[in-house]
Structures are given as structure tokens and as C-alpha cells.
Motif scaffolding. Sequence first.
Motif, short mmCIF file in Angstrom:
data_model
loop_
_atom_site.label_atom_id
_atom_site.label_comp_id
_atom_site.label_asym_id
_atom_site.label_seq_id
_atom_site.Cartn_x
_atom_site.Cartn_y
_atom_site.Cartn_z
N ASN A 598 0.85 -1.19 0.00
CA ASN A 598 0.00 0.00 0.00
C ASN A 598 0.89 1.24 0.00
O ASN A 598 1.48 1.58 1.03
CB ASN A 598 -0.91 -0.01 1.24
CG ASN A 598 -1.91 1.12 1.21
OD1 ASN A 598 -2.51 1.44 0.19
ND2 ASN A 598 -2.14 1.75 2.37
N LEU A 599 1.02 1.87 -1.16
CA LEU A 599 1.87 3.06 -1.30
C LEU A 599 0.98 4.29 -1.43
O LEU A 599 0.14 4.37 -2.33
CB LEU A 599 2.77 2.92 -2.54
CG LEU A 599 3.59 4.14 -2.93
CD1 LEU A 599 4.61 4.49 -1.84
CD2 LEU A 599 4.32 3.89 -4.26
N ILE A 600 1.15 5.25 -0.53
CA ILE A 600 0.37 6.49 -0.56
C ILE A 600 1.32 7.65 -0.83
O ILE A 600 2.28 7.88 -0.08
CB ILE A 600 -0.37 6.71 0.78
CG1 ILE A 600 -1.31 5.54 1.08
CG2 ILE A 600 -1.15 8.03 0.76
CD1 ILE A 600 -1.95 5.62 2.45
N ILE A 601 1.06 8.36 -1.92
CA ILE A 601 1.85 9.55 -2.28
C ILE A 601 0.96 10.77 -2.04
O ILE A 601 -0.10 10.90 -2.66
CB ILE A 601 2.31 9.48 -3.75
CG1 ILE A 601 3.17 8.23 -3.98
CG2 ILE A 601 3.09 10.74 -4.12
CD1 ILE A 601 3.51 7.97 -5.43
N THR A 602 1.36 11.61 -1.11
CA THR A 602 0.48 12.69 -0.67
C THR A 602 0.42 13.87 -1.63
O THR A 602 -0.54 14.64 -1.61
CB THR A 602 0.91 13.21 0.71
OG1 THR A 602 2.25 13.70 0.62
CG2 THR A 602 0.83 12.10 1.75
#
Length: 686
Positions: A598-602
Amino acid sequence: MPNADYRTLVRANYRRLSQSIQGFKPRREQNYLVAEIGKVLLGQYDSGRRILVAEAGTGIGKSLAYLQAGIPWARLNQKKLIISTATLALQEQLVSKDLPLFQPHCQPGFTFALAKGRARYCCGRRLEALALGENQLGLFEAAEGPTPAQQRQLAELWQAWCDKRWHGDRDSWPEPIADALWQQLQAEAHSCQPQWGHHNCPFHLARAELDRVDIIVVNHALLLADLKMGGGVVLPEPEQCLYILDEAHHIAAVAREQGSARLALRQARRGLEQFNKGLGSFSDLLGEEGQPALGRLQQALQQLLPALTTLYNQLAGALQRTELCPDEQGCLRFATGELPGFMDEALSALKEDNKAFARALERVQGQLGDQLKRQPARAAALEAALALLSQQQRRGEQTRDLCELLLRPTGPRQTPPARWLEQEPQELTLCATPLAVGHLLEQWCWSRAAAVIMVSATLTALNDFGYFRRAVGLRADDGSHYLRLHSPFDYRSAPLIIPRLDCEPTDAGFDRLLAEQVPVWLAGQGASLVLFSSYRQMQGVAEALRAKGFSLLVQGEASRQALLQLHRQRCDGNQPSVLFGTGSFAEGLDLPGHYLTNLIITKLPFAVPTSPVEEAMAEWITLCGGNAFMQLAMPEASRKLIQACGRLLRTETDHGRIVLLDKRLVSRRYGAALLDALPPFSRELS
């Protein structure tokens, strides 16, 4: 070398390698990269310019590809193979994994070594003197010398060196060596005298090993430092080398760092005044024949000190009169590289006086060297004097480089350096950095090397090599060959989710929005990485989430290694784990399989042009009639976004999702170009 012989060797090596690895699976893209490197090396694209720029996506196995193609060519042509990387992790992978894996199966055979800069090694004579309790070098503050703990460590280091249990380099010692202590031990070019002999010098013993091996692994900083000096100083001359530059997208930035210079004016003056006070002790060491040289050095000092004072006072006066106005951080960039008129004369005087001082230092150094031959019994005292001269020569070179960058004339087609002033309480520091380094790379390497192979997972920006080509000084028509190979991974199985959000990162409420959205996308996930554009934003969101009961591993709160180890332990124990990081976590972080799903790029990684170098680059593009956003910000953001998304899939069996919390990808016209440059993830608007 007949082409058939080379190709036969490459094929035979590949056959032995593939047969020795259990479960070996041929990779079409890797084999194609091997073939293309071979064609470039054989001169099939351009016999006068053997240069390849190859973008090889994650999973291709580029390091094993360039070893297969490069080593036989270098050995058959009696060239040294230099492999340069940007990160320590890749160096360690090459030295401990890739090269040992290929070595038993390669013909002709090869040897290899890791090269380090001189400052990573101790000076054997300094170590001996300090370990035996002699502080004659005068490098420790006052007369206190090393602390008891430092003295114990010095004794351990010296004994390990004598017993050949230690190679004399800082990196291989199992315990930390404090910076303050290492600075007194490290080898330095100016204080290294040939008459002392190199048989007991860690650096020269390591340097001698480089002459014997076939492959040298280095970092970009050491490679470019050697090339800047003309080559052949630490590494072989470029004409004798095949260079493989891995992680090549860092080359231009490292070249700029090598060309940079800075000078803290009051600190420089204090250092010279302290040196001047100690010159009286040189008189006895130099003898009667050395007195004229000492007199010239004292005279040069009396000219150099006022030159520094004059420049400082002029700048301080202009600041007090508000003729110069720094920003809130105390930084004043000289727009378009133009200096105030009063600085030209002061800098020219400083440059000439520093040049005379450098010549005088060399004369005294030569006299002390002669005395060392005649009076070996006084070696400790003479070495102490030479060490002090070495410090001043190093500082003098910094002053010289700074003056040359600040005074360099620029024509209408020449890019001016970034030039700026940093103001601190009781100190003024002048700084300069070249913006255009392509012509330097052409002069240092591209035009001289036997061959150059540049590889990286991200060399294109917005699906084009132009941005990289301009940065490193290549032209579309200069004979260099370009290759782009896509990753073999199944990107379509990984969704790229762009939520429908209420505001953009430039809006005032975006931080609050992140504190609400990040928990939504962490819910029910096992291994998560959340990437932020700034430490401030990361810490704010971390504080908000911890208040809600989240357990987080936040960059900066422990070492990178410790955070990753704890993250893996949690994942192995089937516990949820959340890593928070900034830009350095977006590149080079390897979390395969269940360690990241799960990769979250803000936020899109647009750089805010706040540094003097970034501001100067944007300004110059605009002055030349270009668009700084499209020519600078967009290509760099595209490259960084690809790097960030590349954290998710690291092996062919990896799976997971990417969540990008920046609605500009769909609300702005440029968003489509950024999306199209990414690997073919399946896209979802939620």
C-alpha cells in the motif's frame, strides 16, 4: 579484437551463468540490453563515440546485463572497467553479490575492488603518533589532546592496523569513530609526502590494489573528483577506462556539487590569524636556508588578511545600509549572477593575494620536505608543521575556487553560476555553484573515455531523453545511442487510485485534508509507505494520526536501517506497519513482497524553487525565453514521481496499490502528461 571473439565470449559466459543458477529464467529485456551494450562497445553505432544512455526499468536486471557485456570487452581491450554508483546500497550489492555471482562463470577472469576517497582512510603516521600519546600535530584544541575514550580507541585502531586486522579505512571499523577524532586521523593530499614512503600508508596500499584489479567500483563523487583533476589521480586516465555509470540520473547534480565553492569570511580570517601565530615555531625547523621562504610566507599573510577584512566590511556595510537585502533565512541571491560593483575589485584583490599566499606555502612546504630528508629524527615536529601547511593549502584552494566562480565573466550564451550570500550572526559566507555542467562532463569524460555506458531506471522525463541529455551535455546528433527498455512487471494488476478530493496541495486546508484522508487509505492494509513532500507536513500528519491511536514509523525519529528493520519485523509477524518518509524514501527503498502493498503519495513531487541554485536555474531559463515550469519543474517532477511509484513493485510476484492524493493529476492540463509517463498501472478515480 575480432567482433566474433567478443560475441562468443559473451554467449559462453551467459550459458555458464544460466546453467549454474537453479530455476534460472531468461529475461528478454536483459538479453536485449546486453546485446545493445555490446553493439555500442564494438562501435557499430559510432566507432568514434562509444556512449550509450539506457533506461532500464525495474526488474530487468541491468547490473548483471552490463557486467556480462562490459567485462569481456574491457578485458579483451586491456581497459579498466569503472562502475560508478550514486548510493552505498548499490555499491554493496555489486561488491558482495553481483560481481561474486558472475566471477566464476566469466572468461576472461577478473578481479575487482571498491575504491574510496582519501579521506575515508587514516594516515598511518598520524595514527601512530596519536596512539603513542604524541599530540605534536597540533590538531586537537588547546593542549588537552584526545579524551581518555578517544585515546583508548586510538590504541585499538593502531594495534589492529599493526596486526593487519584492519585496512585503515573508517567504513570497515566495527564501531563508530567520531567526526572530531577522524578529522585528526584522515589522510590528506597536501600532507602526504613521498619521502615518508607508502608501504605503511592505508590509502596508498589501497590505491596500489586498484592498479592490480580489473574492475573498480566507485561512487559518483569520487569519480567526478578524479575527472575534475584531469583523471589518473586516484583512478586510471579516462582513455584507459570503460565507464559504467549506474544511477546515472544523479550525474549532473554531483557534477554541480564538485564545481561548487563557499567561503565563510570571518572564519577564514580567524584560521589565518591562528596559523600566523604558530609560524614562529617554523623558523627553527626550516634552518637558515629556509628563512627567505618563511619571510615571503609571512609577507603574503600580511596582504591576505586585510583582503578578507576589506571584503567582509564592504559586504557588512552594504547590508547595514540595506543596499543588499537577504530573505528571512539570511540568504541573498545575486539575480542573473550579477555582483554589486564594489565586489569586483575586492574579489580580484583577494584572488591575487590568495595566489601569492599559495605560492609561498608551496615554497615552505618544499623546504620542510628537504629538512625531513636531512633530519629524520625530527620527523614528528616536521610532520606537524606540514600538517598545518596542508590545512592552509586546502583552505586556499577553496578561496581560489570561490573567487574564480564569482569573477567568471559570462557572455550572452553562457549560463552564469548561481551566486549568493548567506548571512548569519557575526558571519558572512559567499557561495557559488555552476548551473551548466554539461560542457565540463564533455571535457572531463565523454570526449576522452574509451566508452561510457549510462544506465538507470529513470533517465527519461515525460517520455523523452531531452531533459537528461541537456543536463549532462550530450546532443541528439553527437553519436551517442539511446535505449529505453520497459520493466517486465505486470503493472496493470496494480491499481493507481486518484481520489476525488475537495482541495489541491496549494490550498490552505490541504494539511487538514491529509490528516483525514491518510487514515482512510491505511484502513485494513498490512504494509504501507506514505510519502510526503516536506518534513513539516509529514510531522503534522504524524501527530494527528498518533492522536487517533495509529502506530507509525517516522523518518528522522530513528535511523533508516532501524526503521526498516522494525517495519520488516512487524510485517513478518502479520502486524500492520506504516512507514512515513520524504523524498529520500522515494528512491532506493527496496521493500519487496509483503513488505509493501500500500503506497500512498500525498503530493506531486514538484520542487519549490527556494534554494539559490533552483531559483537561478529557473531565472536563466526564463531570461532565455523558455518556460521554467515546463522545462525544469515538470521533467523533474515526472522523474521523481516515477521513482516514487517504483517503490511498489520490486519483483515479478509483487502486488499492491498506489494512492495519489493530488487532484491536480486530473484537474490540471499537465496531469495527463505526468500520468502518461508512468508505467501502465490500471487507473481508478474514486
